[in-house]
Design an enzyme around this catalytic site. Structure first.
Site, PDB file in Angstrom:
ATOM      1  N   LYS A  12      27.982  47.979 -29.405  1.00 51.61           N
ATOM      2  CA  LYS A  12      27.948  46.627 -28.836  1.00 51.61           C
ATOM      3  C   LYS A  12      28.547  46.607 -27.443  1.00 51.61           C
ATOM      4  CE  LYS A  12      30.241  44.210 -31.869  1.00 51.61           C
ATOM      5  NZ  LYS A  12      30.633  45.319 -32.770  1.00 51.61           N
ATOM      6  N   GLY A  13      29.640  47.352 -27.266  1.00 49.27           N
ATOM      7  CA  GLY A  13      30.306  47.360 -25.972  1.00 49.27           C
ATOM      8  C   GLY A  13      29.419  47.905 -24.874  1.00 49.27           C
ATOM      9  N   ASP A  58      32.542  40.715 -42.106  1.00 51.66           N
ATOM     10  CA  ASP A  58      33.946  41.140 -42.209  1.00 51.66           C
ATOM     11  C   ASP A  58      34.821  39.900 -42.359  1.00 51.66           C
ATOM     12  OD1 ASP A  58      33.033  43.686 -41.754  1.00 51.66           O
ATOM     13  OD2 ASP A  58      33.647  43.752 -39.650  1.00 51.66           O
ATOM     14  N   GLU A  64      37.916  39.377 -41.802  1.00 49.61           N
ATOM     15  CA  GLU A  64      38.867  39.119 -40.725  1.00 49.61           C
ATOM     16  C   GLU A  64      38.200  38.530 -39.484  1.00 49.61           C
ATOM     17  OE1 GLU A  64      38.115  43.670 -40.575  1.00 49.61           O
ATOM     18  OE2 GLU A  64      38.254  42.081 -42.085  1.00 49.61           O
ATOM     19  N   LYS A 114      16.058  51.853 -28.695  1.00 48.22           N
ATOM     20  CA  LYS A 114      15.968  53.157 -29.349  1.00 48.22           C
ATOM     21  C   LYS A 114      17.002  54.103 -28.753  1.00 48.22           C
ATOM     22  CE  LYS A 114      12.731  56.957 -30.235  1.00 48.22           C
ATOM     23  NZ  LYS A 114      11.400  57.531 -29.900  1.00 48.22           N
ATOM     24  N   CYS A 130      48.804  63.045 -16.975  1.00 48.51           N
ATOM     25  CA  CYS A 130      49.983  62.505 -17.673  1.00 48.51           C
ATOM     26  C   CYS A 130      50.765  63.637 -18.358  1.00 48.51           C
ATOM     27  CB  CYS A 130      49.550  61.426 -18.668  1.00 48.51           C
ATOM     28  SG  CYS A 130      50.912  60.398 -19.263  1.00 48.51           S
ATOM     29  N   GLY A 133      49.618  66.272 -19.281  1.00 48.74           N
ATOM     30  CA  GLY A 133      49.102  67.486 -18.672  1.00 48.74           C
ATOM     31  C   GLY A 133      49.919  67.910 -17.463  1.00 48.74           C
ATOM     32  N   GLN A 191      53.123  67.175 -17.103  1.00 47.88           N
ATOM     33  CA  GLN A 191      54.408  67.604 -17.648  1.00 47.88           C
ATOM     34  C   GLN A 191      54.326  69.019 -18.198  1.00 47.88           C
ATOM     35  OE1 GLN A 191      55.554  64.466 -20.379  1.00 47.88           O
ATOM     36  NE2 GLN A 191      55.338  62.883 -18.810  1.00 47.88           N
ATOM     37  N   GLU A 216      61.521  64.677 -24.648  1.00 51.33           N
ATOM     38  CA  GLU A 216      60.771  63.865 -25.614  1.00 51.33           C
ATOM     39  C   GLU A 216      60.888  64.418 -27.034  1.00 51.33           C
ATOM     40  OE1 GLU A 216      56.218  62.152 -26.381  1.00 51.33           O
ATOM     41  OE2 GLU A 216      56.666  63.322 -24.588  1.00 51.33           O
ATOM     42  N   HIS A 239      46.750  57.981 -14.902  1.00 49.55           N
ATOM     43  CA  HIS A 239      45.513  58.114 -15.674  1.00 49.55           C
ATOM     44  C   HIS A 239      44.329  57.710 -14.796  1.00 49.55           C
ATOM     45  CE1 HIS A 239      47.048  58.976 -19.746  1.00 49.55           C
ATOM     46  NE2 HIS A 239      48.115  58.306 -19.340  1.00 49.55           N
ATOM     47  N   GLU A 243      41.361  58.602 -14.916  1.00 49.47           N
ATOM     48  CA  GLU A 243      40.108  58.440 -15.654  1.00 49.47           C
ATOM     49  C   GLU A 243      39.787  56.979 -15.942  1.00 49.47           C
ATOM     50  OE1 GLU A 243      43.258  58.938 -18.934  1.00 49.47           O
ATOM     51  OE2 GLU A 243      42.914  59.603 -16.871  1.00 49.47           O
TER      52      GLU A 243
END
Length: 536
Positions: free
Chosen positions: A17-18, A147, A149, A239, A379, A381, A383, A403, A509, A511
């Site tokens: 749908k998106g 659904d 919800e 299709k 990110c 990557g 580090q 971390e 980020h 991307e």
């Protein structure tokens, strides 16, 4: 008056749908309209920020720091309009807002109910986008019809359509028309049942977009039209495309979906050739060659965990007229045999959380550095690249990130990556990371500067840990270039190695800002370096 297009889904989830909604938005933009989009997610989480990639896929981050559904990534890849926290709402946010108002006394004396309080809150959030003065607002409802919800969201958009009138609203229902191989038959019954569910709620779809793996015959379209009460010319076949999702705008344009909508809203605007999309598809179908990029991650088996990363790599390939063959590599496999990286022309380590596969990622950064394989770190990557360099070039044995101190049960002797100062007192998990757009100043005469072509840049972030400034001098003395620095808080945003064909990493980020017809500079430069290696 602003026009509203509501997109619902039926039969099964993951129909796209998106992508369909974003493709439609791109067609309307091409016709000169101002378009914005909204995703409504019925889950109770306030946002997807704390959800596992196994549950949800990637988390998309907007310029203003909202952690949102990954469909907003599709929106931004297909349209010019930038999304914000106002373009994605969940049940959790809606309920939280209503309860907060009740506690404050806004409804004093009233009984709080799903209707009108929850439905009104949903409608108010949708109509708030009118303040941006768009010509069209496309609203996508997550999940499928039926659904439990999602029922209150369906009721809310039913009410909103009634309030603004049929001249200003319409419903598009994306559905699945399966082909039963054993019977060698196309089945329209699932779509009929899905539309029947909508009609029970009081929603009559104006357009059916039928996802299918095979060609539908006229008899199937006539049957869908008759039993779903949709005009024949409004039954659209989508299709499965063999080339790329970026062919969907052309598929929907050939089906006349934009014309259907414009005619419905009585909007007169000339059609324009979709030159950008046509040229893009020509590149995708006729590449000069192929280049292999290894993505060393923790969730290599999940298609959506690194969705924006994968798409950005494809975009980088389009810029060089090359196809990108993404090789999904589990970080644990690198720990066993890093030489498998010899099979790729470039290595990318994406962002992530948790210690699983960490040593494999660090080893991948080392192998790329020592064997002159083009490298891009995102990110975590970045580090990993810093930790590896600190251990093996700076001689800081045991260098690591804080971390995982608690998980390891000991403090690292050389915390070259540490918790950001602003994060020290943070206890709650949801929405508390460093999020959204942050400035960065690039050093001239660096690969990063050459890629961007400018000194002042801005990228989106999602992290809690950073390069420890106490180790910057040691890193630089051994040859690492800290090519990007945040001017506001003085943290390292980008690093690179000058004596390597192409070794760059960023704490951000990038991307999240790449588009197929406008590839992100870093991905464009990275893939170009990989192409150069592949060509020898």
């Amino acid at each position: 008056m602003t026009k509203f297009v509501f997109v619902t889904g039926g039969v099964v989830s993951s129909l796209g749908k998106g992508i369909a909604a974003a493709s439609l938005a791109s067609l309307l933009e091409a016709r000169g309209l101002r378009v914005t989009m909204m995703k409504l997610d019925p889950y109770i989480n306030v946002d997807p920020g704390t959800m596992s990639p196994f549950q949800h896929g990637e988390v998309f981050v907007t310029e203003d720091g909202a952690e949102t559904d990954l469909d907003l990534g599709h929106y931004e890849r297909f349209v010019r309009t930038k999304m914000s926290r106002n373009n994605n709402y969940t049940s959790g946010q809606i309920y939280e807002s209503v309860i907060r108002k009740e506690r404050r006394g806004d409804y004093l004396g009233g009984t709080i109910q799903m209707i009108p309080h929850i439905s009104n809150e949903i409608k108010d959030r949708i109509r708030a986008l009118e303040d941006e003065n768009p010509d069209v607002i496309l609203v996508e409802l997550g999940g499928t019809v039926g659904d439990i919800e999602g029922l209150i969201f369906l009721e809310a958009i039913r009410q909103l359509a009634l309030e603004v009138g049929r001249d200003n609203s319409m419903f598009i229902h994306l559905t699945y028309v399966p082909f039963i191989a054993a019977a060698k038959e196309v089945k329209t019954k699932p779509t009929q049942q899905s539309v029947a569910k909508l009609r029970e709620i009081g929603i009559m779809p104006d357009v059916l977009v039928c996802r299918t793996e095979v060609d539908l015959q006229q008899e199937h379209l006539d049957k869908l039209s008759l039993f779903c009460n949709v005009q024949k010319d409004c039954v659209i076949v989508e299709k499965d495309v063999e080339t790329s999702i970026y062919e969907i705008p052309l598929v929907l344009a050939r089906a006349g979906l934009d014309e259907i909508i414009l005619n419905r809203f009585r909007i007169v605007t000339p059609s324009k050739p979709l030159t950008d999309w046509e040229e893009l598809i020509d590149i995708i179908k006729n590449p000069k060659g192929a280049v292999r990029i290894g993505v060393v991650g923790k969730y290599s088996e999940l298609q959506d965990a690194y969705k924006s990363i994968y798409e950005s790599l494809y975009h980088g390939g389009y810029a060089s007229s090359y196809a990108v063959d993404i090789v999904k590599m589990a970080a644990e496999d690198i720990e066993k045999d890093p030489s498998i990286l010899d099979t790729v022309d470039g290595v990318l380590i994406p962002g992530g959380f948790g210690s699983r596969g960490m040593e494999g990622k660090i080893l991948a950064a080392q192998y790329a550095r020592e064997n002159n394989i083009p490298f891009l770190g995102i990110c975590l990557g970045l580090q990993c690249a810093v930790i590896e360099f600190a251990r093996n070039v700076c001689g800081l044995a045991g260098a690591h990130t804080t971390e995982f101190d608690e998980e390891r049960g000991e403090k690292t002797e050389h915390p070259v990556v540490c918790l950001m100062e602003e994060q020290v007192t943070v206890e709650e998990k949801g929405g508390t990371m460093r999020l959204g757009a942050c400035p960065c100043i690039l050093e001239e005469n660096t690969k990063a500067f050459a890629a961007y072509g400018t000194k002042n840049i801005s990228e989106r972030h999602r992290h809690r840990y950073e390069v420890n400034n106490n180790y910057r001098k040691q890193l630089e003395e051994k040859g690492m270039v800290l090519s990007g620095i945040n001017p506001d808080i003085g943290v390292v945003e980008m690093i690179e190695l000058p004596d390597h064909p192409w070794f760059v990493a960023t704490q951000a980020h990038p991307e999240l800002k790449s588009q197929p017809v406008n590839p992100h500079p870093l991905f464009k430069a990275f893939v170009a370096a990989a192409v150069k290696k592949a060509e020898g």
